[in-house]
Design a protein around this motif. Structure first.
Motif, PDB file in Angstrom:
ATOM      1  N   PHE A  51       0.812  -1.204   0.000  1.00  0.00           N
ATOM      2  CA  PHE A  51       0.000   0.000   0.000  1.00  0.00           C
ATOM      3  C   PHE A  51       0.851   1.261   0.000  1.00  0.00           C
ATOM      4  O   PHE A  51       1.836   1.376   0.737  1.00  0.00           O
ATOM      5  N   GLU A  52       0.427   2.217  -0.809  1.00  0.00           N
ATOM      6  CA  GLU A  52       0.920   3.580  -0.749  1.00  0.00           C
ATOM      7  C   GLU A  52      -0.202   4.439  -0.180  1.00  0.00           C
ATOM      8  O   GLU A  52      -1.349   3.983  -0.067  1.00  0.00           O
ATOM      9  N   PRO A  53       0.085   5.690   0.207  1.00  0.00           N
ATOM     10  CA  PRO A  53      -0.990   6.532   0.760  1.00  0.00           C
ATOM     11  C   PRO A  53      -2.205   6.632  -0.151  1.00  0.00           C
ATOM     12  O   PRO A  53      -3.344   6.656   0.315  1.00  0.00           O
ATOM     13  N   THR A  54      -1.964   6.691  -1.455  1.00  0.00           N
ATOM     14  CA  THR A  54      -3.055   6.653  -2.432  1.00  0.00           C
ATOM     15  C   THR A  54      -2.641   5.739  -3.580  1.00  0.00           C
ATOM     16  O   THR A  54      -1.465   5.662  -3.942  1.00  0.00           O
ATOM     17  N   ILE A  55      -3.625   5.036  -4.141  1.00  0.00           N
ATOM     18  CA  ILE A  55      -3.403   4.125  -5.254  1.00  0.00           C
ATOM     19  C   ILE A  55      -4.091   4.724  -6.473  1.00  0.00           C
ATOM     20  O   ILE A  55      -5.277   5.065  -6.420  1.00  0.00           O
ATOM     21  N   THR A 113      -8.856   6.934  -7.948  1.00  0.00           N
ATOM     22  CA  THR A 113      -7.961   7.046  -6.802  1.00  0.00           C
ATOM     23  C   THR A 113      -8.558   6.253  -5.652  1.00  0.00           C
ATOM     24  O   THR A 113      -9.714   6.472  -5.277  1.00  0.00           O
ATOM     25  N   ALA A 114      -7.794   5.329  -5.102  1.00  0.00           N
ATOM     26  CA  ALA A 114      -8.237   4.522  -3.968  1.00  0.00           C
ATOM     27  C   ALA A 114      -7.298   4.796  -2.791  1.00  0.00           C
ATOM     28  O   ALA A 114      -6.086   4.632  -2.912  1.00  0.00           O
ATOM     29  N   THR A 115      -7.876   5.209  -1.684  1.00  0.00           N
ATOM     30  CA  THR A 115      -7.101   5.501  -0.485  1.00  0.00           C
ATOM     31  C   THR A 115      -7.313   4.392   0.537  1.00  0.00           C
ATOM     32  O   THR A 115      -8.440   4.196   1.000  1.00  0.00           O
ATOM     33  N   PRO A 116      -6.287   3.617   0.904  1.00  0.00           N
ATOM     34  CA  PRO A 116      -6.439   2.581   1.934  1.00  0.00           C
ATOM     35  C   PRO A 116      -6.731   3.218   3.289  1.00  0.00           C
ATOM     36  O   PRO A 116      -6.097   4.210   3.675  1.00  0.00           O
ATOM     37  N   LEU A 117      -7.688   2.642   4.008  1.00  0.00           N
ATOM     38  CA  LEU A 117      -8.109   3.167   5.299  1.00  0.00           C
ATOM     39  C   LEU A 117      -7.919   2.095   6.367  1.00  0.00           C
ATOM     40  O   LEU A 117      -8.564   1.046   6.298  1.00  0.00           O
ATOM     41  N   HIS A 119     -10.523  -4.718  13.185  1.00  0.00           N
ATOM     42  CA  HIS A 119     -11.320  -5.912  12.899  1.00  0.00           C
ATOM     43  C   HIS A 119     -10.763  -7.048  13.756  1.00  0.00           C
ATOM     44  O   HIS A 119     -10.104  -7.956  13.262  1.00  0.00           O
ATOM     45  N   GLY A 120     -11.010  -6.946  15.060  1.00  0.00           N
ATOM     46  CA  GLY A 120     -10.405  -7.902  15.970  1.00  0.00           C
ATOM     47  C   GLY A 120      -8.901  -7.691  16.009  1.00  0.00           C
ATOM     48  O   GLY A 120      -8.403  -6.565  15.988  1.00  0.00           O
ATOM     49  N   ALA A 121      -8.150  -8.789  16.025  1.00  0.00           N
ATOM     50  CA  ALA A 121      -6.693  -8.706  16.093  1.00  0.00           C
ATOM     51  C   ALA A 121      -6.047  -8.680  14.717  1.00  0.00           C
ATOM     52  O   ALA A 121      -4.819  -8.662  14.597  1.00  0.00           O
ATOM     53  N   VAL A 122      -6.857  -8.670  13.663  1.00  0.00           N
ATOM     54  CA  VAL A 122      -6.342  -8.758  12.301  1.00  0.00           C
ATOM     55  C   VAL A 122      -6.217  -7.365  11.690  1.00  0.00           C
ATOM     56  O   VAL A 122      -7.134  -6.551  11.798  1.00  0.00           O
ATOM     57  N   GLU A 123      -5.085  -7.117  11.065  1.00  0.00           N
ATOM     58  CA  GLU A 123      -4.909  -5.866  10.331  1.00  0.00           C
ATOM     59  C   GLU A 123      -5.790  -5.892   9.088  1.00  0.00           C
ATOM     60  O   GLU A 123      -5.717  -6.816   8.276  1.00  0.00           O
ATOM     61  N   THR A 124      -6.627  -4.902   8.931  1.00  0.00           N
ATOM     62  CA  THR A 124      -7.512  -4.860   7.772  1.00  0.00           C
ATOM     63  C   THR A 124      -7.671  -3.415   7.303  1.00  0.00           C
ATOM     64  O   THR A 124      -7.360  -2.472   8.034  1.00  0.00           O
ATOM     65  N   HIS A 125      -8.123  -3.266   6.079  1.00  0.00           N
ATOM     66  CA  HIS A 125      -8.293  -1.944   5.486  1.00  0.00           C
ATOM     67  C   HIS A 125      -9.606  -1.859   4.728  1.00  0.00           C
ATOM     68  O   HIS A 125     -10.084  -2.854   4.174  1.00  0.00           O
ATOM     69  N   GLY A 126     -10.169  -0.684   4.722  1.00  0.00           N
ATOM     70  CA  GLY A 126     -11.225  -0.336   3.794  1.00  0.00           C
ATOM     71  C   GLY A 126     -10.629   0.597   2.753  1.00  0.00           C
ATOM     72  O   GLY A 126      -9.408   0.819   2.721  1.00  0.00           O
ATOM     73  N   PHE A 127     -11.492   1.152   1.911  1.00  0.00           N
ATOM     74  CA  PHE A 127     -11.004   2.051   0.865  1.00  0.00           C
ATOM     75  C   PHE A 127     -11.957   3.223   0.673  1.00  0.00           C
ATOM     76  O   PHE A 127     -13.182   3.071   0.755  1.00  0.00           O
ATOM     77  N   LEU A 128     -11.372   4.373   0.413  1.00  0.00           N
ATOM     78  CA  LEU A 128     -12.114   5.528  -0.081  1.00  0.00           C
ATOM     79  C   LEU A 128     -11.797   5.637  -1.557  1.00  0.00           C
ATOM     80  O   LEU A 128     -10.626   5.791  -1.937  1.00  0.00           O
ATOM     81  N   ILE A 129     -12.814   5.546  -2.390  1.00  0.00           N
ATOM     82  CA  ILE A 129     -12.619   5.499  -3.837  1.00  0.00           C
ATOM     83  C   ILE A 129     -13.197   6.768  -4.459  1.00  0.00           C
ATOM     84  O   ILE A 129     -14.360   7.113  -4.225  1.00  0.00           O
TER      85      ILE A 129
END
Length: 211
Positions: free
Chosen positions: A88-92, A98-102, A106-116
């Protein structure tokens, strides 16, 4: 642009007539989000360049552990998926998208959403597996035009939003429109939707949103 490679990816792609994927964005490495990985080979047969997989470094490591044959430097067979891991970069940037990882909790798991974002189209927040938001994600999503958000069940859950928590998050972010996703079997969809605010709807398989 494909988000995650779920277990029924082949069925969905055939149903929707998807013949081309230029990049895959991964939210996290849980099985229900990655185990359709091998079906990505259908989108690699007719391209010479490898298929970019955008994900956190942790998710990329898990994918490489689960599917080592695909990432092997000796993977030269033309019928196989040819992945290109892209941390991941700050923006894809994918064309005009343009997709921004957020980062999400989510419990103990690293997870991301996206702003598109796409020129002339509403902003879209996609949060499929979430219990709470990082402060940076709250800031990024404030006033989002359309929010697609986890709403697992009526009762509270340790790693997913309950129905009430999902509605609270929609209100907190000031989303103009919202679709509820990742619903479990304890939700009767029609009944649930009949009690929702007018700007909130229940998503379903095959739903298309056009702008």
């Amino acid at each position: 642009m494909l988000v995650d490679s779920g277990p029924d990816l082949r069925e969905q792609a055939l149903r929707e007539g998807i013949e081309r994927v230029d990049a895959v964005l991964y939210t996290h490495a849980h099985v229900d989000h990655v185990v359709g990985f091998d079906e990505l080979r259908a989108f690699c047969w007719h391209r010479s360049a490898p298929l970019p997989l955008h994900a956190s470094p942790f998710t990329l490591r898990v994918l490489q552990q689960m599917f080592p044959w695909a990432f092997d430097v000796e993977n030269t067979y033309p019928g196989y998926i040819k992945p290109l891991p892209v941390p991941f970069e700050p923006t894809i940037h994918l064309g005009d998208i343009t997709a921004t990882p957020l980062p999400l909790f989510h419990g103990a798991v690293e997870t991301h959403g996206f702003l598109i974002d796409y020129p002339g189209a509403p902003s879209i927040g996609y949060l499929p597996d979430v219990k709470a938001l990082h402060e940076s994600s709250i800031t990024a999503l404030q006033g989002v035009d359309l929010l697609i958000v986890d709403s697992l069940r009526p009762r509270e859950h340790p790693t997913h939003l309950s129905n009430a928590e999902a509605l609270s998050m929609i209100e907190q972010l000031g989303a103009a429109q919202a679709w509820l996703t990742h619903l479990g079997h304890e939700n009767e969809h029609a009944l649930y939707e009949s009690h929702l605010p007018r700007h909130v709807r229940v998503a379903y398989d095959g739903l298309k949103l056009q702008f």
